[in-house]
Design an enzyme around this catalytic site. Structure first.
Site, short mmCIF file in Angstrom:
data_model
loop_
_atom_site.label_atom_id
_atom_site.label_comp_id
_atom_site.label_asym_id
_atom_site.label_seq_id
_atom_site.Cartn_x
_atom_site.Cartn_y
_atom_site.Cartn_z
CE1 TYR A 173 -4.33 -1.53 1.00
CE2 TYR A 173 -2.78 -3.19 1.82
CZ TYR A 173 -4.06 -2.82 1.44
OH TYR A 173 -5.07 -3.73 1.50
CE1 TYR A 212 -1.85 -7.10 3.76
CE2 TYR A 212 -2.81 -6.79 1.57
CZ TYR A 212 -2.90 -6.69 2.95
OH TYR A 212 -4.04 -6.18 3.52
NE ARG A 262 -6.66 -10.09 4.93
CZ ARG A 262 -7.82 -9.53 4.57
NH1 ARG A 262 -7.92 -8.21 4.51
NH2 ARG A 262 -8.87 -10.27 4.27
CG HIS A 310 -8.08 -7.39 0.18
ND1 HIS A 310 -6.97 -8.07 0.64
CD2 HIS A 310 -8.09 -6.21 0.87
CE1 HIS A 310 -6.36 -7.35 1.57
NE2 HIS A 310 -7.02 -6.20 1.72
CG HIS A 319 -9.56 -2.28 1.83
ND1 HIS A 319 -9.86 -2.82 3.05
CD2 HIS A 319 -8.28 -2.64 1.56
CE1 HIS A 319 -8.81 -3.47 3.52
NE2 HIS A 319 -7.84 -3.37 2.62
#
Length: 223
Positions: A106, A145, A153, A156, A158
């Site tokens: 991110y 990640y 995880r 995806h 959000h």
């Protein structure tokens, strides 16, 4: 965070994306609506990487204004509708999105993943649904990640969706991801897990030939 407005897209590209729902993805859209009718989209965690800066009204996350390059990764054309439990469109709903890049990182100071940042990808946007409850944006497919020792995880995106009376935080996952079933957050959706999983569909002829189409409808209680 830089702002990239839908007004900056070419007229041809807007028409192409509009044609997707009207033609190429009509069957997929009908199926998605039928599957979600009467069922509120399951909640998922907000997570620690919600953007700290104001979200730009980005329609195309594969580009950063003022930078000549393009984000690395598989291009996705994501589209869908925000509906209430009666199947009626939620007009002018606020749709906030954020995600990791193609390497699984991110653009957030709290993300200490050693995976590289992408200077051509900021990974967040603020959208508004139209009169049919529809939203659309272009992005890249995020990667899974690490989220702790021996834990990954799944990939995806959000979503935080705010209607007139209801607000929902959820996540869109991808069919076939090997990290889905072991993921404890995904498992909280119980028997409604399928409502969070999207398929990578073939692009319409007007789209980039190497891209994919993703249809993801979101259902609020009352809109």
């Amino acid at each position: 965070m830089a702002t990239y407005s839908i007004d900056d897209l070419s007229r041809r590209e807007i028409l192409r994306m509009s044609a997707v729902l009207g033609l190429a993805s009509a069957a997929s859209t009908r199926l998605a609506i039928a599957q979600t009718a009467g069922q509120r989209t399951p909640e998922q965690i907000l997570g620690p990487f919600f953007p700290l800066k104001a979200l730009g009204r980005n329609a195309d996350l594969t580009k950063v204004p003022g930078r000549p390059g393009r984000a690395a990764g598989l291009v996705l054309n994501v589209t869908g509708r925000v509906l209430d439990l009666k199947g009626e469109p939620v007009r002018h709903a606020k749709v906030e999105i954020w995600q990791a890049n193609t390497h699984g990182r991110y653009t957030h100071p709290s993300d200490h993943n050693p995976a590289p940042l992408d200077p051509n990808f900021e990974g967040s946007a603020l959208l508004t649904t139209d009169n049919d409850g529809r939203y659309r944006f272009k992005t890249i497919k995020p990667a899974a990640y690490p989220a702790g020792p021996n834990r990954m995880r799944p990939a995806h995106i959000h979503f935080q969706v705010s209607g007139r009376q209801d607000r929902l935080v959820t996540q869109m996952y991808f069919e076939g991801d090997p990290y889905l079933e072991p993921d404890r957050f995904f498992q909280t959706a119980l028997e409604q897990k399928d409502l969070l999983v999207a398929k990578l569909l073939q692009p319409a002829s007007e789209m980039e030939p190497d891209s994919k189409l993703v249809v993801f409808n979101i259902v609020l209680n009352a809109g």
